[in-house]
Design an enzyme around this catalytic site. Sequence first.
Site, mmCIF file in Angstrom:
data_model
loop_
_atom_site.group_PDB
_atom_site.id
_atom_site.type_symbol
_atom_site.label_atom_id
_atom_site.label_comp_id
_atom_site.label_asym_id
_atom_site.label_seq_id
_atom_site.Cartn_x
_atom_site.Cartn_y
_atom_site.Cartn_z
ATOM 1 N N GLY A 25 0.827 -1.204 0.000
ATOM 2 C CA GLY A 25 0.000 0.000 0.000
ATOM 3 C C GLY A 25 0.862 1.254 0.000
ATOM 4 O O GLY A 25 2.092 1.187 -0.136
ATOM 5 N N ALA A 129 -0.786 0.163 13.114
ATOM 6 C CA ALA A 129 -1.143 1.435 12.475
ATOM 7 C C ALA A 129 -2.572 1.771 12.865
ATOM 8 O O ALA A 129 -3.524 1.227 12.326
ATOM 9 C CB ALA A 129 -1.032 1.311 10.960
ATOM 10 N N TYR A 160 -14.455 1.884 9.798
ATOM 11 C CA TYR A 160 -13.012 2.143 9.915
ATOM 12 C C TYR A 160 -12.656 2.563 11.343
ATOM 13 O O TYR A 160 -11.780 1.982 11.975
ATOM 14 C CB TYR A 160 -12.642 3.228 8.921
ATOM 15 C CG TYR A 160 -11.169 3.569 8.866
ATOM 16 C CD1 TYR A 160 -10.232 2.633 8.441
ATOM 17 C CD2 TYR A 160 -10.713 4.846 9.215
ATOM 18 C CE1 TYR A 160 -8.873 2.960 8.358
ATOM 19 C CE2 TYR A 160 -9.368 5.179 9.123
ATOM 20 C CZ TYR A 160 -8.455 4.238 8.703
ATOM 21 O OH TYR A 160 -7.126 4.563 8.620
ATOM 22 N N THR A 190 -1.653 11.665 6.020
ATOM 23 C CA THR A 190 -0.314 11.633 5.440
ATOM 24 C C THR A 190 -0.450 11.600 3.926
ATOM 25 O O THR A 190 -1.386 10.998 3.404
ATOM 26 C CB THR A 190 0.442 10.397 5.966
ATOM 27 O OG1 THR A 190 0.498 10.477 7.391
ATOM 28 C CG2 THR A 190 1.856 10.328 5.422
HETATM 29 P P1 NAD Z 1 -3.451 1.659 1.505
HETATM 30 O O1 NAD Z 1 -4.833 1.272 1.142
HETATM 31 O O2 NAD Z 1 -2.579 2.260 0.456
HETATM 32 O O3 NAD Z 1 -2.667 0.427 2.113
HETATM 33 C C1 NAD Z 1 -3.304 -0.616 2.830
HETATM 34 C C2 NAD Z 1 -2.755 -1.937 2.324
HETATM 35 O O4 NAD Z 1 -3.355 -3.003 3.078
HETATM 36 C C3 NAD Z 1 -3.097 -2.193 0.856
HETATM 37 O O5 NAD Z 1 -1.918 -2.564 0.152
HETATM 38 C C4 NAD Z 1 -4.099 -3.339 0.904
HETATM 39 O O6 NAD Z 1 -4.077 -4.153 -0.241
HETATM 40 C C5 NAD Z 1 -3.653 -4.055 2.171
HETATM 41 N N1 NAD Z 1 -4.694 -4.893 2.767
HETATM 42 C C6 NAD Z 1 -5.977 -4.563 3.067
HETATM 43 N N2 NAD Z 1 -6.610 -5.609 3.610
HETATM 44 C C7 NAD Z 1 -5.706 -6.629 3.669
HETATM 45 C C8 NAD Z 1 -5.769 -7.969 4.129
HETATM 46 N N3 NAD Z 1 -6.874 -8.499 4.637
HETATM 47 N N4 NAD Z 1 -4.641 -8.724 4.041
HETATM 48 C C9 NAD Z 1 -3.496 -8.218 3.507
HETATM 49 N N5 NAD Z 1 -3.390 -6.944 3.058
HETATM 50 C C10 NAD Z 1 -4.488 -6.167 3.141
HETATM 51 O O7 NAD Z 1 -3.567 2.642 2.750
HETATM 52 P P2 NAD Z 1 -2.437 3.474 3.521
HETATM 53 O O8 NAD Z 1 -2.784 4.895 3.441
HETATM 54 O O9 NAD Z 1 -1.087 3.042 3.111
HETATM 55 O O10 NAD Z 1 -2.717 3.005 5.013
HETATM 56 C C11 NAD Z 1 -1.925 2.002 5.631
HETATM 57 C C12 NAD Z 1 -2.293 1.890 7.098
HETATM 58 O O11 NAD Z 1 -2.076 3.136 7.758
HETATM 59 C C13 NAD Z 1 -3.758 1.523 7.317
HETATM 60 O O12 NAD Z 1 -3.850 0.623 8.403
HETATM 61 C C14 NAD Z 1 -4.394 2.847 7.673
HETATM 62 O O13 NAD Z 1 -5.502 2.680 8.495
HETATM 63 C C15 NAD Z 1 -3.263 3.561 8.380
HETATM 64 N N6 NAD Z 1 -3.408 5.031 8.301
HETATM 65 C C16 NAD Z 1 -3.077 5.698 7.157
HETATM 66 C C17 NAD Z 1 -3.234 7.084 7.122
HETATM 67 C C18 NAD Z 1 -2.842 7.914 5.911
HETATM 68 O O14 NAD Z 1 -2.953 9.132 5.954
HETATM 69 N N7 NAD Z 1 -2.370 7.329 4.835
HETATM 70 C C19 NAD Z 1 -3.756 7.760 8.233
HETATM 71 C C20 NAD Z 1 -4.112 7.027 9.347
HETATM 72 C C21 NAD Z 1 -3.915 5.667 9.383
#
Ligand code: NAD
Length: 328
Positions: A25, A129, A160, A190
């Site tokens: 991700g 996370a 969520y 982010t």
């Molecule tokens: P993203 O969607 O790009 O990445 C999430 C990844 O998890 C994806 O590659 C997806 O394919 C994988 N995934 C989902 N369900 C899965 C499963 N059952 N088994 C294996 N893989 C699975 O999102 P992101 O922005 O990179 O977020 C990553 C983490 O950080 C998440 O847990 C999110 O809640 C947390 N987060 C992100 C932000 C942000 O601003 N980007 C803010 C707060 C929290």
Amino acid sequence: MTTADPSTAPGGRTIRRAVVTGGAGFLGSHLCEALLAEGVDVICLDNFLTGDPANVAHLLDHAGFELRRCDITQSVAVSGPVDLVLHFASPASPVDYANLPLETLKVGATGTWNALALAEDKGARLVLASTSEVYGDPQVHPQPESYWGHVNPIGPRAVYDEAKRYAEALTAAYRTAKGVDTAIVRIFNTYGPRLRPDDGRAIPTFIRQALAGEPLTVAGDGRQTRSLCYVEDLVRGILALARAPEHGPVNLGDPTELTVRRIAEDVIAATGSSSRIRHVARPVDDPQVRRPDTTLAHATLGWRPRVTWQDGLTRTVAWFRERRAAPA
Ligand code: NAD
């Protein structure tokens, strides 16, 4: 920073081999990259639900990197030693979790159980996370870790918010009941390269619209605020937490608060676009304000964001431009 010997890494904790769930991700791929640069071997587990193997394609030739298609809500088997589990698997954008409500709840619940069981089995530290969304539409501003939040448990964002609140409770219980070494990071918005242009989050949406010369769709009057952290800063904070004795929850985010309208105006300026702003309806339960209190991160990890909004935006726009120009 690159260190050839992982045992010399700052913070004292030795990490030689890490598992990153959700590693294909947005955030996960940057974490995989940063760990490899520090000499840590990485096993990236992802089912590509919202991520893309292309995000880590450039790492596949690295001897210390392994990409495995794996649904973390099913069984997770990793052979050999593991020192760190970064549990990042979860749909994360409002569009994604609205489309994938049950998958989001399941990965927060069963996925977190499995990630914790893996950490227990390996004697590894696990970093969960979590998210600023656990604060809901906050009544305390800025949000310190001690604030319990203001969340609608059956609203459109609940799948969520509550999945993450449950994941936090489970992670804390695993530490107290089973002695597993855990930490929780509450990540605030982010942005950076590898955000999906269509994932519905403000920055990629605005940049996509600006580059296409379309109107930038600002929700409501645009006076609601967001605090935006550049991905490089966030990754540095997460890896500092991975090596620290701190259990958290720890907020990581950039306390600079911008209105959504200002974000849109800055994107128009950074892209040199002639797009205008179009106001659209505000989503239900859209938070009015968002700003991390990062006192704890500074005190325990010595962490502060370094990349300014202008610099981070310029770098992100450059990546989106390149991606747009690249042949499909
Ligand atoms: P993203 O969607 O790009 O990445 C999430 C990844 O998890 C994806 O590659 C997806 O394919 C994988 N995934 C989902 N369900 C899965 C499963 N059952 N088994 C294996 N893989 C699975 O999102 P992101 O922005 O990179 O977020 C990553 C983490 O950080 C998440 O847990 C999110 O809640 C947390 N987060 C992100 C932000 C942000 O601003 N980007 C803010 C707060 C929290």
